[in-house]
Design an enzyme around this catalytic site. Sequence first.
Site, PDB file in Angstrom:
ATOM      1  N   LEU A  84       0.878  -1.318  -0.024  1.00  0.00           N
ATOM      2  CA  LEU A  84      -0.024   0.030  -0.008  1.00  0.00           C
ATOM      3  C   LEU A  84       1.019   0.989  -0.094  1.00  0.00           C
ATOM      4  O   LEU A  84       1.852   1.369   0.906  1.00  0.00           O
ATOM      5  CB  LEU A  84      -0.861   0.123   1.226  1.00  0.00           C
ATOM      6  CG  LEU A  84      -1.866  -0.940   1.486  1.00  0.00           C
ATOM      7  CD1 LEU A  84      -2.619  -0.981   3.054  1.00  0.00           C
ATOM      8  CD2 LEU A  84      -3.079  -0.807   0.700  1.00  0.00           C
ATOM      9  N   HIS A  85       0.553   2.114  -0.779  1.00  0.00           N
ATOM     10  CA  HIS A  85       1.396   3.352  -0.920  1.00  0.00           C
ATOM     11  C   HIS A  85       0.731   4.570  -1.560  1.00  0.00           C
ATOM     12  O   HIS A  85       1.229   5.717  -1.199  1.00  0.00           O
ATOM     13  CB  HIS A  85       2.739   3.176  -1.520  1.00  0.00           C
ATOM     14  CG  HIS A  85       2.592   3.245  -3.065  1.00  0.00           C
ATOM     15  ND1 HIS A  85       2.282   2.131  -3.651  1.00  0.00           N
ATOM     16  CD2 HIS A  85       2.980   4.076  -3.799  1.00  0.00           C
ATOM     17  CE1 HIS A  85       2.352   2.247  -4.944  1.00  0.00           C
ATOM     18  NE2 HIS A  85       2.820   3.627  -5.083  1.00  0.00           N
ATOM     19  N   ARG A  86      -0.476   4.446  -2.025  1.00  0.00           N
ATOM     20  CA  ARG A  86      -1.115   5.486  -2.588  1.00  0.00           C
ATOM     21  C   ARG A  86      -1.516   6.476  -1.558  1.00  0.00           C
ATOM     22  O   ARG A  86      -1.959   6.158  -0.434  1.00  0.00           O
ATOM     23  CB  ARG A  86      -2.487   5.035  -3.396  1.00  0.00           C
ATOM     24  CG  ARG A  86      -2.473   4.084  -4.587  1.00  0.00           C
ATOM     25  CD  ARG A  86      -2.341   4.905  -5.588  1.00  0.00           C
ATOM     26  NE  ARG A  86      -1.774   3.987  -6.496  1.00  0.00           N
ATOM     27  CZ  ARG A  86      -0.555   4.278  -7.303  1.00  0.00           C
ATOM     28  NH1 ARG A  86      -0.030   5.642  -7.481  1.00  0.00           N
ATOM     29  NH2 ARG A  86      -0.001   3.615  -8.205  1.00  0.00           N
TER      30      ARG A  86
END
Length: 386
Positions: free
Chosen positions: A219-221
């Site tokens: 996850l990195h958005r």
Amino acid sequence: MSQSSQLAGAPVICVVGARPNYMKVAPIIRACAALRPALPTLLLHTGQHYDPLMKDRLFEDLELPDPDVNLGVGSGTHAVQTAEVMRRFEPVLDQYGARAVLVVGDVNSTLACALVAVKRGVPVAHVEAGLRSYDRAMPEEINRVLTDQIADLLYTTERDAAANLQREGIAPERVVFVGNVMIDSLRASLAKATPPAQTLAAAGLDATAIAAGYGVVTLHRPSNVDRRETLAPILDALRAIAARLPLVVALHPRTRASIDRHGMNEALAAPGFLVLPPQGYLEMLGLMANARLVLTDSGGMQEETTALGVPCLTLRENTERPITIEQGTNTLVGVAPEAIVAAAATVLDGGGKAGRIPEYWDGRAAERIAAHLAHWLEKHQGESPR
Ligand code: UD1
């Protein structure tokens, strides 16, 4: 020497800035070198990603040479990062008298370098053109739309991309369907992928925890991880899934920073989570290839799981890569916790998508790009691209 024979020996500057660019550029550089005569390239890193974990390991894994030039821009707001790449790239472009600039994907470095080149009258080739999420709140969507508008050559990964580009008034003769260079890297590296147990053991984690299967999470958005109100429910959903299937989480620095900032470290301490720092390419490939399920908001992993035939749940409301849903193993689940948990249960109960490999995701996209680009440059040498 005439101007056009001088240009013929000048390099194509290939730009990388952030992690997902490396696996796209590596096969292109190799394919340009393999042409007869070879098409000279120069590898330029903007420095957008700079941590050894976000850069050096991936360069090694992908057998990318050290960059010839590193602009060293580092982190900043979008405006600062984009402006700093532009400011530092312009003199380099002048110094090398580039024959063309090749940019990939949709990160800030992609747009910044394309914009500088186009205003200097240097042809721009955009690899992975025409993908659209139609979500203008996504910084990458802005980078994609603008880069495609100004590029001279648009190399696409899927046939639908041409229709997206045509709707935006881009002449069809600038668009070339070549396939997916990211899958070139995947196919070239799969046999060397690191076994998952080895990856966990190297991180000091208990490798026996995944003996009966596991899932992978990235996850990195910003829209998912920056604010507590969105990140906390996602982590709740992951915790519910981890109670049934161990989840290996490769934590991006942005997500790590947000978890720290919001004092949420406990969230990933629950049983069933195996938390790793950002991984090398071969480690991620090994983890994905052997997983029962991948949960991600990454663009590239939606494609990689489709190529690997591993079910992928995308934690976003939209995707610029619809082919991974229509033909591949991807399912768009959004970010509502109940929906994430239910979709994971469907996969674990045997309802995961098998999918098929999209056209031209065959490991030869970079060859097609190199051959086309060399021919195009030969034909247009010395002309002003516009
Ligand atoms: C960028 C890309 C995104 C891509 C992602 C892959 C844009 C707009 N976004 O997002 O499309 O999917 O890379 O990782 O270009 N940081 C480090 N070390 C690094 C780099 C960054 O600690 O080497 C930290 C920075 O302090 C920053 C955060 O991570 O606050 C995010 O980095 P940044 O490059 O701004 O964007 P990404 O979120 O990585």
